[in-house]
Design a protein around this motif. Structure first.
Motif, PDB file in Angstrom:
ATOM      1  N   ASP A  20       0.818  -1.210   0.000  1.00  0.00           N
ATOM      2  CA  ASP A  20       0.000   0.000   0.000  1.00  0.00           C
ATOM      3  C   ASP A  20       0.849   1.257   0.000  1.00  0.00           C
ATOM      4  O   ASP A  20       0.323   2.355  -0.068  1.00  0.00           O
ATOM      5  CB  ASP A  20      -0.885   0.027   1.248  1.00  0.00           C
ATOM      6  CG  ASP A  20      -2.160  -0.772   1.044  1.00  0.00           C
ATOM      7  OD1 ASP A  20      -2.629  -0.840  -0.106  1.00  0.00           O
ATOM      8  OD2 ASP A  20      -2.672  -1.319   2.031  1.00  0.00           O
ATOM      9  N   TYR A  21       2.151   1.085   0.138  1.00  0.00           N
ATOM     10  CA  TYR A  21       2.974   2.263   0.357  1.00  0.00           C
ATOM     11  C   TYR A  21       3.365   2.960  -0.938  1.00  0.00           C
ATOM     12  O   TYR A  21       3.609   2.341  -1.965  1.00  0.00           O
ATOM     13  CB  TYR A  21       4.227   1.896   1.154  1.00  0.00           C
ATOM     14  CG  TYR A  21       3.891   1.392   2.527  1.00  0.00           C
ATOM     15  CD1 TYR A  21       3.241   2.224   3.433  1.00  0.00           C
ATOM     16  CD2 TYR A  21       4.184   0.092   2.903  1.00  0.00           C
ATOM     17  CE1 TYR A  21       2.901   1.762   4.695  1.00  0.00           C
ATOM     18  CE2 TYR A  21       3.850  -0.372   4.162  1.00  0.00           C
ATOM     19  CZ  TYR A  21       3.207   0.465   5.054  1.00  0.00           C
ATOM     20  OH  TYR A  21       2.862   0.013   6.293  1.00  0.00           O
TER      21      TYR A  21
ATOM     22  N   ARG B   4      -3.683   3.360 -10.232  1.00  0.00           N
ATOM     23  CA  ARG B   4      -2.333   3.227  -9.719  1.00  0.00           C
ATOM     24  C   ARG B   4      -2.090   1.804  -9.210  1.00  0.00           C
ATOM     25  O   ARG B   4      -1.082   1.184  -9.505  1.00  0.00           O
ATOM     26  CB  ARG B   4      -2.112   4.226  -8.586  1.00  0.00           C
ATOM     27  CG  ARG B   4      -0.678   4.410  -8.216  1.00  0.00           C
ATOM     28  CD  ARG B   4      -0.537   5.694  -7.412  1.00  0.00           C
ATOM     29  NE  ARG B   4      -1.176   5.571  -6.129  1.00  0.00           N
ATOM     30  CZ  ARG B   4      -0.592   5.043  -5.068  1.00  0.00           C
ATOM     31  NH1 ARG B   4       0.625   4.593  -5.154  1.00  0.00           N
ATOM     32  NH2 ARG B   4      -1.203   4.986  -3.930  1.00  0.00           N
ATOM     33  N   LYS B   8       0.531  -1.204 -10.606  1.00  0.00           N
ATOM     34  CA  LYS B   8       1.501  -1.799  -9.702  1.00  0.00           C
ATOM     35  C   LYS B   8       1.379  -3.325  -9.744  1.00  0.00           C
ATOM     36  O   LYS B   8       2.340  -4.045  -9.845  1.00  0.00           O
ATOM     37  CB  LYS B   8       1.224  -1.290  -8.287  1.00  0.00           C
ATOM     38  CG  LYS B   8       2.379  -1.428  -7.355  1.00  0.00           C
ATOM     39  CD  LYS B   8       1.975  -1.064  -5.952  1.00  0.00           C
ATOM     40  CE  LYS B   8       1.434   0.342  -5.844  1.00  0.00           C
ATOM     41  NZ  LYS B   8       0.819   0.587  -4.544  1.00  0.00           N
ATOM     42  N   LYS B  45       6.754   5.447   6.341  1.00  0.00           N
ATOM     43  CA  LYS B  45       6.263   5.100   5.007  1.00  0.00           C
ATOM     44  C   LYS B  45       4.900   5.772   4.828  1.00  0.00           C
ATOM     45  O   LYS B  45       4.231   6.106   5.809  1.00  0.00           O
ATOM     46  CB  LYS B  45       6.124   3.592   4.868  1.00  0.00           C
ATOM     47  CG  LYS B  45       7.459   2.869   4.813  1.00  0.00           C
ATOM     48  CD  LYS B  45       7.260   1.405   4.485  1.00  0.00           C
ATOM     49  CE  LYS B  45       8.595   0.688   4.417  1.00  0.00           C
ATOM     50  NZ  LYS B  45       8.426  -0.736   4.054  1.00  0.00           N
ATOM     51  N   VAL B  46       4.516   5.949   3.569  1.00  0.00           N
ATOM     52  CA  VAL B  46       3.323   6.755   3.276  1.00  0.00           C
ATOM     53  C   VAL B  46       2.255   5.888   2.622  1.00  0.00           C
ATOM     54  O   VAL B  46       2.514   5.238   1.607  1.00  0.00           O
ATOM     55  CB  VAL B  46       3.697   7.907   2.307  1.00  0.00           C
ATOM     56  CG1 VAL B  46       2.474   8.777   2.011  1.00  0.00           C
ATOM     57  CG2 VAL B  46       4.834   8.743   2.867  1.00  0.00           C
ATOM     58  N   ASN B  47       1.060   5.904   3.189  1.00  0.00           N
ATOM     59  CA  ASN B  47      -0.059   5.146   2.626  1.00  0.00           C
ATOM     60  C   ASN B  47      -1.172   6.115   2.225  1.00  0.00           C
ATOM     61  O   ASN B  47      -1.872   6.659   3.083  1.00  0.00           O
ATOM     62  CB  ASN B  47      -0.566   4.138   3.655  1.00  0.00           C
ATOM     63  CG  ASN B  47      -1.654   3.247   3.082  1.00  0.00           C
ATOM     64  OD1 ASN B  47      -2.172   3.515   1.995  1.00  0.00           O
ATOM     65  ND2 ASN B  47      -2.002   2.194   3.798  1.00  0.00           N
ATOM     66  N   LEU B  48      -1.294   6.304   0.906  1.00  0.00           N
ATOM     67  CA  LEU B  48      -2.326   7.219   0.407  1.00  0.00           C
ATOM     68  C   LEU B  48      -3.686   6.530   0.297  1.00  0.00           C
ATOM     69  O   LEU B  48      -4.690   7.190   0.052  1.00  0.00           O
ATOM     70  CB  LEU B  48      -1.951   7.769  -0.974  1.00  0.00           C
ATOM     71  CG  LEU B  48      -0.675   8.594  -1.092  1.00  0.00           C
ATOM     72  CD1 LEU B  48      -0.514   9.103  -2.521  1.00  0.00           C
ATOM     73  CD2 LEU B  48      -0.667   9.760  -0.139  1.00  0.00           C
ATOM     74  N   ASN B  49      -3.691   5.217   0.440  1.00  0.00           N
ATOM     75  CA  ASN B  49      -4.958   4.493   0.273  1.00  0.00           C
ATOM     76  C   ASN B  49      -5.732   4.339   1.575  1.00  0.00           C
ATOM     77  O   ASN B  49      -6.893   3.952   1.559  1.00  0.00           O
ATOM     78  CB  ASN B  49      -4.680   3.088  -0.296  1.00  0.00           C
ATOM     79  CG  ASN B  49      -4.028   3.171  -1.657  1.00  0.00           C
ATOM     80  OD1 ASN B  49      -4.384   4.024  -2.465  1.00  0.00           O
ATOM     81  ND2 ASN B  49      -3.052   2.308  -1.917  1.00  0.00           N
ATOM     82  N   ILE B 314       4.338  15.349  -1.811  1.00  0.00           N
ATOM     83  CA  ILE B 314       3.412  14.351  -1.261  1.00  0.00           C
ATOM     84  C   ILE B 314       2.179  15.024  -0.684  1.00  0.00           C
ATOM     85  O   ILE B 314       1.059  14.706  -1.062  1.00  0.00           O
ATOM     86  CB  ILE B 314       4.119  13.497  -0.182  1.00  0.00           C
ATOM     87  CG1 ILE B 314       5.224  12.661  -0.826  1.00  0.00           C
ATOM     88  CG2 ILE B 314       3.103  12.603   0.534  1.00  0.00           C
ATOM     89  CD1 ILE B 314       6.067  11.891   0.156  1.00  0.00           C
ATOM     90  N   THR B 345       3.211   5.389   8.367  1.00  0.00           N
ATOM     91  CA  THR B 345       3.558   4.252   9.222  1.00  0.00           C
ATOM     92  C   THR B 345       4.999   4.393   9.677  1.00  0.00           C
ATOM     93  O   THR B 345       5.911   4.494   8.850  1.00  0.00           O
ATOM     94  CB  THR B 345       3.376   2.932   8.441  1.00  0.00           C
ATOM     95  OG1 THR B 345       2.019   2.874   7.983  1.00  0.00           O
ATOM     96  CG2 THR B 345       3.663   1.730   9.322  1.00  0.00           C
TER      97      THR B 345
END
Lengths: 258, 347
Positions: A20-21, B4, B8, B45-49, B314, B345
């Motif tokens: 998800d990152y 997106r 992936k 860490k980055v979670n856009l979802n 971001i 996170t």
């Protein structure tokens, strides 16, 4: 059929780990911050560019073209003697390149002996007085900057040169800050030695908010003693703007006579 | 499935045949790198979802503030009047929503009283503070502080934030109004007013956020952001100015204390070319900036912090942060295309 099933199973295992990152290559760097000791060049100015981030490289061009990793590499402050558009872009091995930062440097113009304003500047944004547009200092993106001379109607003034002077062109610098209701001029009229010379109409329409420094260069190529310049504000803000139908502000910083 | 995530997964599928299992030592499954933002001890860490919902069923407008309740749930406040409050679990799964009467929903504060959670909502369009239960029942409202004599009508009062002390006293920051800080006791009676619009030490330009700081249990105080001044100001509980902490370049929204650190959403970078140039800022127990996820690494020269600014695109306009019991950070954003919060996170 068996092969297809096998491939499907392998593909399923390959897809099983969901991530998800956000990935680095999906995200762009911020455009570099570019500053000059002055944007009007008398003899030379010092140009600096910066994006304070580890392993970032900056590349630039001095001819208005888009920089890439084969362009000139920025390694420290630049001493600049030549006017033009200087464009910088940031690159990093893991992140998408930045957008372009552009800075326009102007050649110092011929300074008129006097200026006579026929219309009144806004009491709120009077700059540093009548000479604001002739003091060889450009404004910043901050409309509260004292280098901005603000009008909400027509700005009209005549400049006088001591003797007959060859003027190739006039550059009128202005601010665009649509959120703050500051738009480009709608029209510029130029009179040479009291005679009407030309009108410049502005066709640029913005469909979204934008903030930038801009200018219009008007060709003259005449010997003259006086020039009268009449700059009209945008009289109706566009449909998409919260102030639609109302008049816009006109903010000018420099009139440069080359 | 978003475009997106489809791309992936497709790329993983293409690699999968060679990558698993015999070739896994020769080929990396995924050559992309997870974004890691932040500095020193606080990196993410980055979670856009996280928390994305169907905007037709559960829309958001500006996502103004978030808290974590005693059950560990994440509570979001938005000025979308179809559902002003959205409640998630920590994984981002929707639990419930409520609230249709808060058009200017802006500030969200959790109060714990005798084992029960309550919310304080500041609504700058209603010019009120509303205390509710966690399922949305109104307990009481506080109207504009007419008795101070500092307001000629309720429209001058546009509160942005509240904080509550251990004794239950309530402080209200009038961040979009006259910039006063109004102090009430736990019965809602006016005790004091201080601050006000201005550039003096004890005044504010955009007193946007406030929090009760009892990290030093013997000397509790108030931390108040002066957002346009790029400053965090400390006051005694009776309204005397103590100090200003400069955060050059950072338009800090509200201070959020978690353990010994203070976390801030930064609406935007003061001198950035782009308006949507926000980031997150974290101070340690000495009020030194130690990490700026999405922005320049904090650097002090002669005890002065260098100007901070966004370095990677971001965040748009972060407006609040919520830190959960796993040390993860949720970032709610103003004016960011009606997007749901972002989860950071901790790594």
């Amino acid at each position: 059929m068996r092969l297809r099933v096998l491939i499907f199973v392998i593909l399923s295992i390959g897809c099983a780990k969901k991530n998800d990152y956000l990935q680095e290559r999906e995200i762009a760097l911020v455009q570099p911050i570019v500053k000059a000791t002055s944007t009007i060049i008398d003899s030379s100015v010092v140009l600096t560019a910066n994006l304070r981030m580890k392993d970032v490289d900056l590349f630039y061009t001095d001819d208005g073209t888009i920089p890439n990793e084969n362009s000139l590499k920025y390694s420290g402050p630049l001493s600049i003697k030549k006017e033009g558009v200087y464009s910088f872009k940031a690159f990093h091995a893991d992140w998408k390149p930045s957008a372009i930062s552009k800075l326009k440097l102007y050649k110092k113009g011929k300074i008129p002996e006097t200026i006579n304003w026929e219309t009144s500047v806004s009491a709120t944004y009077p700059g540093i007085g009548d000479l604001t547009v002739l003091n060889n200092k450009k404004g910043s993106l901050d409309f509260r900057d004292k280098q901005w001379f603000g009008y909400d109607s027509i700005a009209k003034a005549t400049v006088y040169f001591k003797e007959k002077t060859l003027i190739d062109n006039i550059t009128i610098g202005y601010l665009v800050d649509t959120k703050s209701w500051i738009f480009p001029p709608s029209e510029v009229k130029v009179y040479l030695n009291g005679e009407f010379f030309l009108t410049v109409d502005f066709k640029e329409l913005y469909e979204d908010n934008i903030a930038k420094l801009d200018d219009v260069e008007i060709p003259i190529n005449r010997k003259l003693n006086t020039i009268t310049i009449e700059v009209k504000n945008t009289t109706q803000l566009p449909e998409w703007h919260p102030g639609k139908g109302f008049k816009a502000w006109l903010f000018m910083d420099e009139w440069i006579f080359n | 499935m978003s475009r997106r995530s489809f791309l992936k997964k497709s790329s993983l599928a293409t690699l999968g045949l060679l990558a698993y299992p015999a070739y896994s030592s020769a080929f990396e499954l995924n050559k992309n790198k997870d974004v890691i933002i932040g500095h020193n001890t606080h990196r993410y860490k980055v979670n856009l979802n996280w928390g994305n919902l169907d905007p037709l069923k559960t829309p958001v407008n500006d996502c103004h503030e978030m808290i974590q309740d005693s059950k560990g749930r994440i509570v979001l406040l938005t000025n979308e009047t179809k559902n002003n409050i959205i409640v998630y679990d920590k994984s981002g799964k929707f639990i419930e929503s409520w609230g249709t009467e808060y058009p200017g929903a802006h500030g969200l504060t959790l109060i714990k009283e005798n084992g029960t959670d309550y919310l304080l909502i500041t609504d700058y369009e209603r010019h009120q503070i509303i205390k509710t239960t966690l399922d949305g029942k109104v307990v009481f409202t506080i109207d504009f502080p007419e008795q101070t004599g500092l307001y000629s009508n309720k429209k001058e009062f546009k509160p942005t934030e509240t904080t509550v002390t251990k004794t239950g006293d309530i402080y209200v920051a009038d961040g979009y109004g006259n910039q006063h800080i109004i102090h009430y006791n736990n019965k809602g009676e006016l005790i004091n007013v201080f601050g006000g619009h201005g550039e003096g030490d004890d005044q504010f330009l955009n007193a946007h956020g406030i929090c009760y700081d009892d990290r030093d249990a013997n000397n509790p105080s108030l931390l108040i952001t002066a957002r346009e001044m790029n400053q965090l100001k400390r006051f005694t509980l009776d309204g005397n100015f103590i100090e200003s902490i400069n955060v050059p370049g950072a338009l800090i929204c509200r201070p959020v204390i978690h353990k010994k650190d203070i976390y801030f959403a930064v609406l935007r970078s003061k001198n950035a070319i782009d308006f949507d140039s926000g980031f997150v800022l974290i101070m340690n127990d000495k009020n030194e900036v130690i990490s700026c996820p999405g922005a320049t690494a904090p650097n002090y020269k002669n005890n002065n912090l260098e100007e901070l600014y966004q370095t990677v695109r971001i965040f748009q306009h972060p407006h609040d942060v919520c830190i959960d019991d796993d040390e993860n950070v949720y970032v709610s954003q103003w004016n960011s295309g009606k997007t749901y919060p972002i989860k950071l996170t901790r790594v």
